[in-house]
Design a protein around this motif. Sequence first.
Motif, PDB file in Angstrom:
ATOM      1  N   GLY A  33       0.806  -1.331  -0.151  1.00  0.00           N
ATOM      2  CA  GLY A  33      -0.022  -0.028   0.051  1.00  0.00           C
ATOM      3  C   GLY A  33       0.752   1.191  -0.114  1.00  0.00           C
ATOM      4  O   GLY A  33       0.413   2.329   0.001  1.00  0.00           O
ATOM      5  N   GLU A  34       2.006   1.073   0.389  1.00  0.00           N
ATOM      6  CA  GLU A  34       3.078   2.271   0.163  1.00  0.00           C
ATOM      7  C   GLU A  34       3.594   2.500  -0.991  1.00  0.00           C
ATOM      8  O   GLU A  34       4.887   3.250  -1.194  1.00  0.00           O
ATOM      9  CB  GLU A  34       4.056   2.225   1.304  1.00  0.00           C
ATOM     10  CG  GLU A  34       3.541   2.167   2.628  1.00  0.00           C
ATOM     11  CD  GLU A  34       2.715   1.021   3.352  1.00  0.00           C
ATOM     12  OE1 GLU A  34       3.349   0.029   3.078  1.00  0.00           O
ATOM     13  OE2 GLU A  34       1.546   1.090   3.686  1.00  0.00           O
ATOM     14  N   MET A  35       3.229   1.558  -2.181  1.00  0.00           N
ATOM     15  CA  MET A  35       3.959   1.600  -3.212  1.00  0.00           C
ATOM     16  C   MET A  35       5.328   1.266  -3.414  1.00  0.00           C
ATOM     17  O   MET A  35       6.181   1.642  -4.224  1.00  0.00           O
ATOM     18  CB  MET A  35       3.636   2.912  -4.237  1.00  0.00           C
ATOM     19  CG  MET A  35       2.228   3.078  -4.561  1.00  0.00           C
ATOM     20  SD  MET A  35       1.641   1.628  -5.559  1.00  0.00           S
ATOM     21  CE  MET A  35       2.784   1.783  -7.087  1.00  0.00           C
ATOM     22  N   GLN A  36       5.664   0.178  -2.502  1.00  0.00           N
ATOM     23  CA  GLN A  36       7.026  -0.371  -2.645  1.00  0.00           C
ATOM     24  C   GLN A  36       6.840  -1.522  -3.376  1.00  0.00           C
ATOM     25  O   GLN A  36       5.840  -2.211  -3.109  1.00  0.00           O
ATOM     26  CB  GLN A  36       7.600  -0.616  -1.077  1.00  0.00           C
ATOM     27  CG  GLN A  36       7.941   0.631  -0.182  1.00  0.00           C
ATOM     28  CD  GLN A  36       8.178   0.404   1.158  1.00  0.00           C
ATOM     29  OE1 GLN A  36       7.486  -0.405   1.760  1.00  0.00           O
ATOM     30  NE2 GLN A  36       9.074   0.833   1.713  1.00  0.00           N
ATOM     31  N   ARG A  37       7.907  -1.922  -4.145  1.00  0.00           N
ATOM     32  CA  ARG A  37       7.685  -3.370  -4.826  1.00  0.00           C
ATOM     33  C   ARG A  37       8.568  -4.225  -3.873  1.00  0.00           C
ATOM     34  O   ARG A  37       9.746  -4.097  -3.535  1.00  0.00           O
ATOM     35  CB  ARG A  37       8.749  -3.127  -5.994  1.00  0.00           C
ATOM     36  CG  ARG A  37       8.627  -4.388  -6.934  1.00  0.00           C
ATOM     37  CD  ARG A  37       8.901  -4.322  -8.321  1.00  0.00           C
ATOM     38  NE  ARG A  37       8.917  -5.446  -9.008  1.00  0.00           N
ATOM     39  CZ  ARG A  37       9.499  -5.853 -10.216  1.00  0.00           C
ATOM     40  NH1 ARG A  37       9.908  -4.868 -10.908  1.00  0.00           N
ATOM     41  NH2 ARG A  37       9.381  -7.131 -10.451  1.00  0.00           N
ATOM     42  N   LEU A  38       7.934  -5.385  -3.372  1.00  0.00           N
ATOM     43  CA  LEU A  38       8.192  -6.415  -2.640  1.00  0.00           C
ATOM     44  C   LEU A  38       8.800  -7.504  -3.675  1.00  0.00           C
ATOM     45  O   LEU A  38       8.149  -7.755  -4.559  1.00  0.00           O
ATOM     46  CB  LEU A  38       7.201  -6.803  -2.033  1.00  0.00           C
ATOM     47  CG  LEU A  38       6.541  -5.848  -1.045  1.00  0.00           C
ATOM     48  CD1 LEU A  38       5.077  -6.339  -0.240  1.00  0.00           C
ATOM     49  CD2 LEU A  38       7.221  -4.906  -0.162  1.00  0.00           C
ATOM     50  N   ILE A  39      10.018  -7.773  -3.161  1.00  0.00           N
ATOM     51  CA  ILE A  39      10.546  -8.991  -3.689  1.00  0.00           C
ATOM     52  C   ILE A  39      10.555 -10.144  -3.088  1.00  0.00           C
ATOM     53  O   ILE A  39      11.599 -10.473  -2.101  1.00  0.00           O
ATOM     54  CB  ILE A  39      11.997  -8.612  -4.178  1.00  0.00           C
ATOM     55  CG1 ILE A  39      12.149  -7.231  -4.834  1.00  0.00           C
ATOM     56  CG2 ILE A  39      12.660  -9.377  -5.093  1.00  0.00           C
ATOM     57  CD1 ILE A  39      11.513  -6.961  -6.217  1.00  0.00           C
ATOM     58  N   PRO A  40       9.835 -11.185  -3.358  1.00  0.00           N
ATOM     59  CA  PRO A  40       9.969 -12.379  -2.703  1.00  0.00           C
ATOM     60  C   PRO A  40      10.644 -13.450  -3.387  1.00  0.00           C
ATOM     61  O   PRO A  40      11.443 -13.178  -4.449  1.00  0.00           O
ATOM     62  CB  PRO A  40       8.538 -12.877  -2.856  1.00  0.00           C
ATOM     63  CG  PRO A  40       8.196 -12.641  -4.219  1.00  0.00           C
ATOM     64  CD  PRO A  40       8.855 -11.305  -4.425  1.00  0.00           C
ATOM     65  N   THR A  41      11.119 -14.604  -2.792  1.00  0.00           N
ATOM     66  CA  THR A  41      12.074 -15.601  -3.501  1.00  0.00           C
ATOM     67  C   THR A  41      10.867 -16.390  -4.235  1.00  0.00           C
ATOM     68  O   THR A  41       9.804 -16.860  -3.932  1.00  0.00           O
ATOM     69  CB  THR A  41      12.339 -16.681  -2.385  1.00  0.00           C
ATOM     70  OG1 THR A  41      13.260 -15.974  -1.571  1.00  0.00           O
ATOM     71  CG2 THR A  41      13.143 -17.799  -3.050  1.00  0.00           C
ATOM     72  N   LYS A  42      11.068 -16.620  -5.529  1.00  0.00           N
ATOM     73  CA  LYS A  42      10.219 -17.528  -6.528  1.00  0.00           C
ATOM     74  C   LYS A  42      10.635 -18.794  -6.639  1.00  0.00           C
ATOM     75  O   LYS A  42      11.981 -19.047  -6.933  1.00  0.00           O
ATOM     76  CB  LYS A  42      10.137 -16.476  -7.864  1.00  0.00           C
ATOM     77  CG  LYS A  42       9.620 -15.271  -7.614  1.00  0.00           C
ATOM     78  CD  LYS A  42       9.634 -14.406  -9.078  1.00  0.00           C
ATOM     79  CE  LYS A  42      10.825 -14.427  -9.627  1.00  0.00           C
ATOM     80  NZ  LYS A  42      11.393 -13.296 -10.234  1.00  0.00           N
ATOM     81  N   VAL A  43       9.755 -19.682  -6.465  1.00  0.00           N
ATOM     82  CA  VAL A  43      10.169 -21.142  -6.784  1.00  0.00           C
ATOM     83  C   VAL A  43       9.284 -21.710  -7.700  1.00  0.00           C
ATOM     84  O   VAL A  43       8.137 -21.553  -7.924  1.00  0.00           O
ATOM     85  CB  VAL A  43       9.921 -21.724  -5.558  1.00  0.00           C
ATOM     86  CG1 VAL A  43      10.207 -23.432  -5.650  1.00  0.00           C
ATOM     87  CG2 VAL A  43      10.446 -21.251  -4.273  1.00  0.00           C
ATOM     88  N   ASP A  44       9.973 -22.311  -8.712  1.00  0.00           N
ATOM     89  CA  ASP A  44       9.512 -22.663  -9.941  1.00  0.00           C
ATOM     90  C   ASP A  44       8.837 -24.158  -9.785  1.00  0.00           C
ATOM     91  O   ASP A  44       9.391 -24.769  -8.702  1.00  0.00           O
ATOM     92  CB  ASP A  44      10.292 -22.891 -11.235  1.00  0.00           C
ATOM     93  CG  ASP A  44      10.969 -21.672 -11.752  1.00  0.00           C
ATOM     94  OD1 ASP A  44      10.298 -20.574 -11.707  1.00  0.00           O
ATOM     95  OD2 ASP A  44      11.971 -21.716 -12.323  1.00  0.00           O
ATOM     96  N   GLY A  45       7.889 -24.779 -10.579  1.00  0.00           N
ATOM     97  CA  GLY A  45       7.326 -25.861 -10.490  1.00  0.00           C
ATOM     98  C   GLY A  45       7.242 -26.589 -11.653  1.00  0.00           C
ATOM     99  O   GLY A  45       7.950 -26.461 -12.729  1.00  0.00           O
ATOM    100  N   TRP A  46       6.411 -27.810 -11.715  1.00  0.00           N
ATOM    101  CA  TRP A  46       6.335 -28.827 -12.801  1.00  0.00           C
ATOM    102  C   TRP A  46       5.096 -29.597 -12.761  1.00  0.00           C
ATOM    103  O   TRP A  46       4.539 -29.714 -11.798  1.00  0.00           O
ATOM    104  CB  TRP A  46       7.656 -29.647 -13.016  1.00  0.00           C
ATOM    105  CG  TRP A  46       8.211 -30.059 -11.639  1.00  0.00           C
ATOM    106  CD1 TRP A  46       9.347 -29.640 -11.036  1.00  0.00           C
ATOM    107  CD2 TRP A  46       7.937 -31.352 -11.116  1.00  0.00           C
ATOM    108  NE1 TRP A  46       9.640 -30.320 -10.112  1.00  0.00           N
ATOM    109  CE2 TRP A  46       8.680 -31.580 -10.039  1.00  0.00           C
ATOM    110  CE3 TRP A  46       6.821 -32.438 -11.531  1.00  0.00           C
ATOM    111  CZ2 TRP A  46       8.647 -32.558  -9.280  1.00  0.00           C
ATOM    112  CZ3 TRP A  46       6.529 -33.320 -10.626  1.00  0.00           C
ATOM    113  CH2 TRP A  46       7.476 -33.583  -9.305  1.00  0.00           C
ATOM    114  N   ILE A  47       4.993 -30.258 -14.006  1.00  0.00           N
ATOM    115  CA  ILE A  47       3.689 -31.208 -13.964  1.00  0.00           C
ATOM    116  C   ILE A  47       4.587 -32.490 -14.800  1.00  0.00           C
ATOM    117  O   ILE A  47       5.177 -32.013 -15.895  1.00  0.00           O
ATOM    118  CB  ILE A  47       2.504 -30.576 -15.067  1.00  0.00           C
ATOM    119  CG1 ILE A  47       1.977 -29.423 -14.667  1.00  0.00           C
ATOM    120  CG2 ILE A  47       1.636 -31.889 -15.388  1.00  0.00           C
ATOM    121  CD1 ILE A  47       1.166 -28.842 -15.489  1.00  0.00           C
ATOM    122  N   LYS A  48       4.424 -33.396 -14.071  1.00  0.00           N
ATOM    123  CA  LYS A  48       5.140 -34.679 -14.387  1.00  0.00           C
ATOM    124  C   LYS A  48       4.062 -35.818 -14.926  1.00  0.00           C
ATOM    125  O   LYS A  48       3.082 -35.802 -14.246  1.00  0.00           O
ATOM    126  CB  LYS A  48       6.125 -35.136 -13.577  1.00  0.00           C
ATOM    127  CG  LYS A  48       6.887 -36.344 -13.777  1.00  0.00           C
ATOM    128  CD  LYS A  48       7.732 -36.855 -12.922  1.00  0.00           C
ATOM    129  CE  LYS A  48       8.792 -38.140 -13.391  1.00  0.00           C
ATOM    130  NZ  LYS A  48       9.703 -38.573 -12.423  1.00  0.00           N
TER     131      LYS A  48
END
Length: 187
Positions: free
Chosen positions: A170-185
């Motif tokens: 809400g303060e217009m800060q860009r939040l940078i999380p850790t992103k974890v990729d996935g898959w379909i097997k």
Amino acid sequence: GEMQRLIPTKVDGWIKIKEVETETETETETEPVTETEPETAGPTTEPFVEEEVQIDAQWIIATTEVDAGATVALPITVKGDKDGLNSYIAKLAVDDGPTATAAEAGDAYAALQFVDNVPALIFGATYTDGLNVVAADDSTVFYVTFQVPADAAPGTLYNVTWKDLIINNGEMQRLIPTKVDGWIKIK
């Protein structure tokens, strides 16, 4: 369907004070008031720069094993959201094979208004005011439904990855999380 950052033009404004008439018991007079105009008129060229803040949260694309020809709702979850958010835009990518057919919001940010562009694998949400919404651990941000090819060979792995993720508070800060990729097997 490419994500583009749009930067609006900002124009400085000004306020003009009109002459004010004041009355006294014996006479009426007009007092001139100085008019102040901005030093520079017209659009400013200075772009808005978001403050970036690294956060502890993880945004996780699930992994799953399914039969060839299956339809699967793949969840995107969040873990460790202590800060909350006000809006997000997510763009995913998937290896050739599965086709995205639908999407729906999960329970993580249920207060936000969810929108999607399923063919382009773009999903987003925004809150209607400046508040931040905090998600419970392991709650689902949204689901993407994929149709897996009927002729997919057992053991085939289709990667589902992050192409982009923009999160703001809400303060217009860009939040940078850790992103974890996935898959379909394929089983």
